[in-house]
Design an enzyme around this catalytic site. Sequence first.
Site, PDB file in Angstrom:
ATOM      1  N   LEU A  68       0.806  -1.176   0.131  1.00  0.00           N
ATOM      2  CA  LEU A  68       0.003  -0.098  -0.224  1.00  0.00           C
ATOM      3  C   LEU A  68       0.813   1.201   0.083  1.00  0.00           C
ATOM      4  O   LEU A  68       0.304   2.457   0.127  1.00  0.00           O
ATOM      5  CB  LEU A  68      -1.058   0.095   1.136  1.00  0.00           C
ATOM      6  CG  LEU A  68      -2.093  -1.094   0.962  1.00  0.00           C
ATOM      7  CD1 LEU A  68      -2.952  -1.145   2.269  1.00  0.00           C
ATOM      8  CD2 LEU A  68      -2.647  -1.251   0.059  1.00  0.00           C
ATOM      9  N   ASP A 119      23.593 -12.066   3.838  1.00  0.00           N
ATOM     10  CA  ASP A 119      23.767 -13.121   2.822  1.00  0.00           C
ATOM     11  C   ASP A 119      25.281 -13.009   2.445  1.00  0.00           C
ATOM     12  O   ASP A 119      25.777 -14.077   2.140  1.00  0.00           O
ATOM     13  CB  ASP A 119      23.171 -12.516   1.584  1.00  0.00           C
ATOM     14  CG  ASP A 119      23.250 -13.379   0.505  1.00  0.00           C
ATOM     15  OD1 ASP A 119      23.021 -14.374   0.412  1.00  0.00           O
ATOM     16  OD2 ASP A 119      23.712 -12.858  -0.756  1.00  0.00           O
TER      17      ASP A 119
END
Length: 150
Positions: A68, A119
């Site tokens: 949104l 990561d």
Amino acid sequence: MMSVNVRMVDITGKAESERLAVAEGKIRLRRETIEKIRRGEVPKGDVLAVAKTAAIMAVKKTWEIIPLCHPIPITFVDVNFDVMEEELRVRVEVKTTAKTGVEMEALTGASVALLTVWDMVKSLEKDQEGQYPYTEINSIRVVEKVKRQL
């Protein structure tokens, strides 16, 4: 049956203003990993450069990730890291001239920067069982928000 009401906030009638948001967050890492980041010895490459690039990309694509959020013009992004003994802190500053603020963009940039660090160093953070008992992302928050009328 339950009714679900989901919609974007209508900002049509709002005036544009200068907006700034700063978000920060932290990732706790092993001291050995921090040293490898400092010395540029992480196998995947320059952790801070990649995380900075990822943060900037995430800021620009926040409206595509958070359902949104309005697409807004990003006029400035700055990403800085503070590398300490056992943690790395990221601080992301975002600016726009728009009808809505940039808090979500700053938060998304900080989050993605930290995820990118994880990561890149995950092979260094794993224990013998392949788990991450020490690594932790935390304290992601908005530390400043400014709105100035044009």
